[in-house]
Design an enzyme around this catalytic site. Structure first.
Site, PDB file in Angstrom:
ATOM      1  N   GLN A  17       0.776  -1.244   0.000  1.00 15.82           N
ATOM      2  CA  GLN A  17       0.000   0.000   0.000  1.00 15.82           C
ATOM      3  C   GLN A  17       0.810   1.299   0.000  1.00 15.82           C
ATOM      4  O   GLN A  17       0.476   2.240  -0.721  1.00 15.82           O
ATOM      5  CB  GLN A  17      -0.953   0.022   1.217  1.00 15.82           C
ATOM      6  CG  GLN A  17      -1.823   1.247   1.236  1.00 15.82           C
ATOM      7  CD  GLN A  17      -2.760   1.367   2.416  1.00 15.82           C
ATOM      8  OE1 GLN A  17      -3.377   2.389   2.627  1.00 15.82           O
ATOM      9  NE2 GLN A  17      -2.904   0.323   3.201  1.00 15.82           N
ATOM     10  N   GLU A 139       1.445  -1.289   8.152  1.00 10.31           N
ATOM     11  CA  GLU A 139       0.664  -0.146   8.632  1.00 10.31           C
ATOM     12  C   GLU A 139       0.590  -0.004  10.162  1.00 10.31           C
ATOM     13  O   GLU A 139       0.975   1.000  10.735  1.00 10.31           O
ATOM     14  CB  GLU A 139      -0.762  -0.267   8.067  1.00 10.31           C
ATOM     15  CG  GLU A 139      -1.777   0.690   8.642  1.00 10.31           C
ATOM     16  CD  GLU A 139      -1.536   2.130   8.224  1.00 10.31           C
ATOM     17  OE1 GLU A 139      -1.290   2.375   7.042  1.00 10.31           O
ATOM     18  OE2 GLU A 139      -1.604   3.004   9.095  1.00 10.31           O
ATOM     19  N   ASP A 168       0.722   3.839   5.923  1.00 11.90           N
ATOM     20  CA  ASP A 168       0.951   3.491   4.512  1.00 11.90           C
ATOM     21  C   ASP A 168       0.617   4.653   3.582  1.00 11.90           C
ATOM     22  O   ASP A 168       1.487   5.234   2.948  1.00 11.90           O
ATOM     23  CB  ASP A 168       0.074   2.292   4.136  1.00 11.90           C
ATOM     24  CG  ASP A 168       0.687   0.978   4.590  1.00 11.90           C
ATOM     25  OD1 ASP A 168       1.902   0.940   4.800  1.00 11.90           O
ATOM     26  OD2 ASP A 168      -0.050  -0.004   4.723  1.00 11.90           O
ATOM     27  N   GLY A 247      -7.326  20.449  19.295  1.00 15.62           N
ATOM     28  CA  GLY A 247      -7.008  21.868  19.230  1.00 15.62           C
ATOM     29  C   GLY A 247      -7.512  22.621  20.448  1.00 15.62           C
ATOM     30  O   GLY A 247      -7.833  22.025  21.477  1.00 15.62           O
ATOM     31  N   GLY A 248      -7.593  23.913  20.313  1.00 17.12           N
ATOM     32  CA  GLY A 248      -7.978  24.749  21.449  1.00 17.12           C
ATOM     33  C   GLY A 248      -9.481  24.881  21.641  1.00 17.12           C
ATOM     34  O   GLY A 248      -9.927  25.533  22.589  1.00 17.12           O
TER      35      GLY A 248
HETATM   36  N1  CAO Z   1      12.124  -9.745  -9.509  1.00 15.57           N
HETATM   37  C1  CAO Z   1      12.886 -10.463  -8.662  1.00 15.57           C
HETATM   38  N2  CAO Z   1      12.826 -10.324  -7.330  1.00 15.57           N
HETATM   39  C2  CAO Z   1      11.963  -9.412  -6.840  1.00 15.57           C
HETATM   40  C3  CAO Z   1      11.151  -8.613  -7.672  1.00 15.57           C
HETATM   41  C4  CAO Z   1      11.262  -8.824  -9.073  1.00 15.57           C
HETATM   42  N3  CAO Z   1      10.543  -8.138  -9.959  1.00 15.57           N
HETATM   43  N4  CAO Z   1      10.402  -7.817  -6.907  1.00 15.57           N
HETATM   44  C5  CAO Z   1      10.726  -8.103  -5.627  1.00 15.57           C
HETATM   45  N5  CAO Z   1      11.662  -9.045  -5.590  1.00 15.57           N
HETATM   46  C6  CAO Z   1      12.294  -9.616  -4.402  1.00 15.57           C
HETATM   47  C7  CAO Z   1      13.050  -8.623  -3.586  1.00 15.57           C
HETATM   48  O1  CAO Z   1      14.271  -8.322  -4.183  1.00 15.57           O
HETATM   49  C8  CAO Z   1      13.169  -9.350  -2.262  1.00 15.57           C
HETATM   50  O2  CAO Z   1      14.226 -10.269  -2.356  1.00 15.57           O
HETATM   51  P1  CAO Z   1      15.358 -10.465  -1.195  1.00 15.57           P
HETATM   52  O3  CAO Z   1      14.610 -10.589   0.105  1.00 15.57           O
HETATM   53  O4  CAO Z   1      16.043 -11.718  -1.601  1.00 15.57           O
HETATM   54  O5  CAO Z   1      16.235  -9.288  -1.212  1.00 15.57           O
HETATM   55  C9  CAO Z   1      11.903 -10.180  -2.219  1.00 15.57           C
HETATM   56  O6  CAO Z   1      11.313 -10.080  -3.516  1.00 15.57           O
HETATM   57  C10 CAO Z   1      10.856  -9.768  -1.203  1.00 15.57           C
HETATM   58  O7  CAO Z   1      10.734  -8.361  -1.075  1.00 15.57           O
HETATM   59  P2  CAO Z   1      10.267  -7.748   0.315  1.00 15.57           P
HETATM   60  O8  CAO Z   1      11.151  -8.258   1.394  1.00 15.57           O
HETATM   61  O9  CAO Z   1      10.168  -6.295   0.167  1.00 15.57           O
HETATM   62  O10 CAO Z   1       8.790  -8.365   0.456  1.00 15.57           O
HETATM   63  P3  CAO Z   1       8.076  -9.005   1.726  1.00 15.57           P
HETATM   64  O11 CAO Z   1       6.757  -9.459   1.229  1.00 15.57           O
HETATM   65  O12 CAO Z   1       8.911 -10.051   2.373  1.00 15.57           O
HETATM   66  O13 CAO Z   1       7.900  -7.796   2.750  1.00 15.57           O
HETATM   67  C11 CAO Z   1       7.113  -5.620   3.444  1.00 15.57           C
HETATM   68  C12 CAO Z   1       6.871  -6.870   2.588  1.00 15.57           C
HETATM   69  C13 CAO Z   1       6.055  -4.619   3.109  1.00 15.57           C
HETATM   70  C14 CAO Z   1       7.017  -6.010   4.934  1.00 15.57           C
HETATM   71  C15 CAO Z   1       8.505  -5.058   3.151  1.00 15.57           C
HETATM   72  O14 CAO Z   1       8.626  -4.855   1.766  1.00 15.57           O
HETATM   73  C16 CAO Z   1       8.795  -3.745   3.872  1.00 15.57           C
HETATM   74  O15 CAO Z   1       9.079  -3.709   5.068  1.00 15.57           O
HETATM   75  N6  CAO Z   1       8.787  -2.639   3.111  1.00 15.57           N
HETATM   76  C17 CAO Z   1       9.134  -1.335   3.633  1.00 15.57           C
HETATM   77  C18 CAO Z   1       8.053  -0.787   4.504  1.00 15.57           C
HETATM   78  C19 CAO Z   1       6.727  -0.678   3.787  1.00 15.57           C
HETATM   79  O16 CAO Z   1       6.570  -0.083   2.747  1.00 15.57           O
HETATM   80  N7  CAO Z   1       5.720  -1.231   4.447  1.00 15.57           N
HETATM   81  C20 CAO Z   1       4.351  -0.966   4.041  1.00 15.57           C
HETATM   82  C21 CAO Z   1       3.783  -2.051   3.278  1.00 15.57           C
HETATM   83  S1  CAO Z   1       2.074  -1.743   3.099  1.00 15.57           S
HETATM   84  O17 CAO Z   1       1.436  -2.169   4.548  1.00 15.57           O
END
Ligand code: CAO
Length: 415
Positions: A17, A139, A168, A247-248
């Site tokens: 998001q 979030e 988010d 607020g106030g």
């Molecule tokens: N091709 C190949 N690999 C890809 C890719 C693509 N097109 N797109 C993503 N990937 C890979 C990434 O490189 C990552 O690989 P590694 O872990 O080996 O480096 C992997 O996919 C997973 O990415 P991620 O760790 O970002 O995804 P997740 O689902 O495990 O985590 C989230 C999700 C949201 C917790 C994490 O991305 C995060 O903390 N983001 C920052 C904070 C944020 O925006 N949070 C809000 C999310 S909305 O509630």
């Protein structure tokens, strides 16, 4: 009529998001947003909270309007080559991967600068540098870590998260501003830069009134507009203030006619000082006008509970909309508690494009929020979200990859 960000190309590595909120806004302002997803999978939200089997969820569609979608395995050597071309082709790379993921892919800030010194790299992470910088964040974690949860709810209950996605969508908004500002600076310097927005920082920024109150509390040990005053206790941290106004001008949520059966038959009522006389007259308590206990805003503070109880006796005789009509005639600030159903059906929000109906080839018609920011010279037309990889061939052609190369990449599962 052109669009404000026409000509700006965004390489969109966002998912879930926070990041997609940002790139959707940029797309609404006219940027060409190319969303990069993994073949066969795509943004995880395509499949989350589905209301129709095998069709992109509302979660996804409502965050990815006006974008193009390409599939690309950016960890495959051939995929990395395509990504390098895309980095040279685009103005901004936006990502909200977990910390370090872009570096692990081989696209460090230094490498990106080598490829395209004009590129702006914009990132959302849960936390900025510090003890939690490596954490994955969603979030509600941000709401809790940014001060919103500890200050939301009632004094005798646990911390509460809010339905507004301030972690988010809120951070997505912050990032969008950072990107546009960096683009503006690039016009002068010709250089790109990094733009970082941490969700904890974004939430705290939105909670600044509570940081204000923390310092008032530390100095005076009491805050007279809080419901804890005068009979409750204050500790050393800002307490939860229920529905008190930040607020106030004191305010509270009051029951309206029908509250026994309708969970949203309530109104937010603000006892703004300049209309105190009108309030007393409207609710039939003219005697308050000459009562020294109510003579000034300061005098009223210890009696707020009693005042709101009395006002509520009046609001309970009216529906929230009747109360609004009467109170608005007297310029008394108030607001109905509107349900999502009421908002979805509100004609004025449809008219302004704040809520729009969108047609999707697989799901049919659905409602979405439109652009909440209205530019007179850059109107927003909301275009449905892309299917997974819908624009892969189109974008590959634009960046000079031949049909044969595309076929080879597809055969190798790179796109
Ligand atoms: N091709 C190949 N690999 C890809 C890719 C693509 N097109 N797109 C993503 N990937 C890979 C990434 O490189 C990552 O690989 P590694 O872990 O080996 O480096 C992997 O996919 C997973 O990415 P991620 O760790 O970002 O995804 P997740 O689902 O495990 O985590 C989230 C999700 C949201 C917790 C994490 O991305 C995060 O903390 N983001 C920052 C904070 C944020 O925006 N949070 C809000 C999310 S909305 O509630």
């Amino acid at each position: 009529m052109g669009k404000a960000l026409e000509g700006v190309r965004i390489l969109d590595f966002t998912h879930v998001q926070s990041g997609p909120t940002c790139t959707q806004l940029l797309a609404w302002f006219g940027a060409d947003v190319i969303k990069v997803e993994r073949a066969g999978a795509g943004d995880i939200t395509r499949g989350q909270l589905r209301d129709i089997p095998n069709v992109d969820s509302l979660y996804f569609t409502m965050l990815n309007h006006n974008k193009r979608s390409i599939t690309l395995d950016t960890k495959h050597p051939e995929g990395k080559k395509v990504l390098e071309t895309l980095v040279r082709h685009c103005d901004v790379l936006v990502e909200n991967f977990a910390p370090g993921a872009l570096d692990r892919m081989g696209f460090t800030w230094e490498r990106i600068q080598e490829l395209n010194p004009k590129m702006i790299v914009a990132s959302i992470k849960g936390f900025g540098p510090g003890p939690y910088e490596d954490c994955k964040v969603y979030e509600n974690v941000a709401q809790c870590a940014g001060g919103a949860a500890s200050t939301t709810g009632f004094d005798d209950g646990p911390p509460l998260v809010t339905g507004a996605q301030i972690g988010d969508s809120g951070t997505g908004l912050h990032l969008a501003l950072g990107i546009v500002t960096a683009l503006y600076q690039r016009n002068r310097t010709g250089r790109g830069q990094k733009v970082d927005a941490a969700m904890q920082d974004g939430v705290l920024n939105l909670c600044r009134v509570k940081l204000r109150d923390q310092q008032r509390l530390a100095r005076n040990h009491v805050m007279e507009e809080y419901p804890q005053f005068p009979n409750g206790k204050f500790g050393d941290a800002v307490p939860r203030a229920g529905n008190a106004s930040g607020g106030g001008q004191p305010g509270w949520i009051l029951k309206c006619k029908g509250w026994e059966t309708d969970p949203n038959a309530y109104i937010y009522f603000i006892t703004q000082a300049p209309v105190w006389e009108d309030i007393c007259k409207v609710i039939g308590r003219e005697e308050w006008l000459t009562d020294p206990r109510y003579a000034s805003p300061k005098a009223r503070l210890p009696h707020l509970k009693e005042i709101f109880d009395e006002i509520e006796k009046w609001t309970m005789t009216k529906t929230k909309f009747e109360a609004m009509d009467i109170l608005n005639k007297h310029d008394i600030p108030c607001g109905p508690i509107l349900s999502m159903k009421e908002l979805a059906e509100e004609p004025s929000l449809r008219k302004t494009g704040t809520i729009v109906e969108v047609d999707h080839p697989e799901r049919g018609k659905y409602l979405s929020v439109g652009n909440p920011i209205k530019l007179s010279d850059s109107p927003t037309e909301v275009v449905r979200s892309p299917l997974l990889g819908e624009h892969t061939d189109e974008v590959m052609a634009e960046i000079g990859i031949s049909k044969d190369q595309v076929a080879a990449l597809r055969a190798a599962n790179v796109i």
